[in-house]
Design an enzyme around this catalytic site. Structure first.
Site, PDB file in Angstrom:
ATOM      1  CE  LYS A 132      30.527  59.355  60.992  1.00 21.99           C
ATOM      2  NZ  LYS A 132      30.060  58.016  60.777  1.00 21.99           N
ATOM      3  CE  LYS A 159      35.046  53.796  52.957  1.00 22.96           C
ATOM      4  NZ  LYS A 159      34.051  54.042  53.994  1.00 22.96           N
ATOM      5  CE  LYS A 188      37.671  55.291  61.793  1.00 22.34           C
ATOM      6  NZ  LYS A 188      36.885  54.447  60.944  1.00 22.34           N
TER       7      LYS A 188
HETATM    8  P1  ADP Z   1      35.418  54.785  57.224  1.00 19.14           P
HETATM    9  O1  ADP Z   1      35.514  54.961  58.702  1.00 19.14           O
HETATM   10  O2  ADP Z   1      36.767  54.793  56.574  1.00 19.14           O
HETATM   11  O3  ADP Z   1      34.419  55.652  56.530  1.00 19.14           O
HETATM   12  P2  ADP Z   1      33.452  52.701  57.120  1.00 19.14           P
HETATM   13  O4  ADP Z   1      32.673  53.401  58.174  1.00 19.14           O
HETATM   14  O5  ADP Z   1      32.854  52.580  55.761  1.00 19.14           O
HETATM   15  O6  ADP Z   1      34.923  53.299  57.000  1.00 19.14           O
HETATM   16  O7  ADP Z   1      33.812  51.255  57.650  1.00 19.14           O
HETATM   17  C1  ADP Z   1      33.980  50.123  56.821  1.00 19.14           C
HETATM   18  C2  ADP Z   1      34.668  49.010  57.581  1.00 19.14           C
HETATM   19  O8  ADP Z   1      36.060  49.309  57.749  1.00 19.14           O
HETATM   20  C3  ADP Z   1      34.113  48.791  58.987  1.00 19.14           C
HETATM   21  O9  ADP Z   1      34.104  47.403  59.226  1.00 19.14           O
HETATM   22  C4  ADP Z   1      35.123  49.456  59.878  1.00 19.14           C
HETATM   23  O10 ADP Z   1      35.186  48.833  61.148  1.00 19.14           O
HETATM   24  C5  ADP Z   1      36.406  49.220  59.127  1.00 19.14           C
HETATM   25  N1  ADP Z   1      37.419  50.257  59.416  1.00 19.14           N
HETATM   26  C6  ADP Z   1      37.362  51.562  59.034  1.00 19.14           C
HETATM   27  N2  ADP Z   1      38.479  52.222  59.452  1.00 19.14           N
HETATM   28  C7  ADP Z   1      39.257  51.302  60.097  1.00 19.14           C
HETATM   29  C8  ADP Z   1      40.556  51.338  60.717  1.00 19.14           C
HETATM   30  N3  ADP Z   1      41.316  52.433  60.706  1.00 19.14           N
HETATM   31  N4  ADP Z   1      41.040  50.198  61.288  1.00 19.14           N
HETATM   32  C9  ADP Z   1      40.305  49.049  61.252  1.00 19.14           C
HETATM   33  N5  ADP Z   1      39.094  48.944  60.673  1.00 19.14           N
HETATM   34  C10 ADP Z   1      38.575  50.041  60.087  1.00 19.14           C
END
Ligand code: ADP
Length: 334
Positions: free
Chosen positions: A115, A200, A197
């Site tokens: 980040k 969001k 990956k």
């Molecule tokens: P983001 O990274 O999209 O902002 P969050 O940090 O809010 O998502 O994570 C929410 C949940 O989704 C967590 O349990 C995280 O491990 C899971 N997660 C987010 N991106 C992935 C991905 N590409 N593959 C598997 N799990 C994911």
């Protein structure tokens, strides 16, 4: 009411639309766990402030994440589905845990370093202590299992360290939380452009969102990186092709996957056909969820009631833990 089931906790940040990674890494497990565990699932609105200080979209994002969780099958009558900021005890526990977390270990956290790289102008202390707040969220309910994706493994390791330091210094209050996924290794849903990956906030053109319309889904899938195909029988797959197979495994039937595996192995595969099939299977998977989300979002009264009921359950559990915490720490003076 006494509940003897093991405790589960997890959260998702309201920083944008949910995607397939959130679904397969997290929500799918939430839905499976809701019948067998005492579950606390939250919309992590405080966490979103570490990277998204502008709050204009926050309310609609919070509503959307709630609606998306429910549309994916989470039942607010079975679990505590709540908003992080409604449970003020979280902030108190976060403060105590901050005294047990060290600057050096926080600076070494992979997500922190990522980040900082992405947004060097906003390296705030909240970002640095993100794993501490996350640990507070989890152990506030004395949770043992945390259904999360692979990207969260290191944070869970840190939560265990904070728990052990607390228990060692003040006495056994918290169980060690562990990452949870049914029967298999933690999941990482790859982005369609093979750069990381699905997420969001980054990589939006290479991420499939639960809100994407059918045409957008088809367009994104068809753009996935491929090559002209294997030239040697039974060769190893390049990682961008492996990614497409991995995505297929999430939504396509075993028969479809086996067909393309065979075609890959005998060098007859046509990636255009494979992507068309994947796009249709994605559309069939995503479109019913998207329609359900839209229906739930129309009913704001229902969403407010879900948040209120969820907060009441979470606050009851949080208050009980904080009594134990203050007692163990010697913070009771009368
Ligand atoms: P983001 O990274 O999209 O902002 P969050 O940090 O809010 O998502 O994570 C929410 C949940 O989704 C967590 O349990 C995280 O491990 C899971 N997660 C987010 N991106 C992935 C991905 N590409 N593959 C598997 N799990 C994911």
């Amino acid at each position: 009411m006494k509940d003897d089931r093991e405790i589960v906790m997890s959260g998702i940040r309201p920083t944008g639309f949910l995607h397939l990674g959130n679904y397969f890494g997290a929500i799918r497990n939430y839905v499976k766990m809701q019948d067998d565990y005492n579950c606390f699932f939250m919309v992590a609105d405080w966490h979103s402030l570490t990277t998204h200080p502008d709050t204009k979209q926050l309310k609609s994002n919070v509503h959307r994440v709630l609606a998306e969780n429910i549309a994916c099958g989470l039942n607010p009558d079975k679990v505590a589905l709540y908003c992080q900021s409604h449970v003020h005890e979280t902030a108190e526990l976060y403060l105590y845990l901050n005294m047990l977390a060290y600057k050096g270990e926080l600076e070494k956290t992979v997500t922190f370093k990522d980040k900082v790289r992405q947004n060097p102008e906003n390296v705030n202390a909240g970002l640095l202590t993100y794993p501490v707040l996350q640990a507070a969220d989890i152990i506030l309910h004395r949770a043992k299992f945390v259904p999360v994706g692979k990207d969260q493994e290191q944070h869970l390791e840190m939560a265990r360290n904070f728990v052990n330091r607390f228990n060692h210094r003040y006495g056994e209050v918290f169980p060690e939380p562990q990452a949870f996924n049914y029967n298999q290794a933690l999941i990482k849903v790859p982005s369609l452009d093979n750069t990381g990956k699905m997420s969001k906030s980054e990589n939006q053109l290479a991420t499939l969102y639960l809100a994407d319309n059918d045409a957008t889904i088809r367009k994104k899938v068809m753009k996935a990186v491929t090559d002209s195909g294997p030239v040697e029988m039974n060769s190893a797959k390049p990682d961008y092709i492996e990614n497409i197979f991995d995505l297929m495994k999430l939504v396509s039937s075993a028969e479809v996957i086996n067909r393309f595996e065979d075609e890959f192995n005998n060098c007859t595969i046509r990636y255009g056909d494979m992507k068309k099939q994947l796009a249709e299977d994605m559309v069939n998977f995503i479109s019913p969820i998207r329609n359900q989300v839209e229906a739930i979002l129309q009913d704001e009264k229902y969403l407010l009631q879900v948040m209120e009921t969820g907060a009441a359950k979470a606050i009851e559990s949080a208050k009980a833990t904080m009594l134990q915490v203050r007692k163990a720490m010697g913070l009771q003076y009368y």
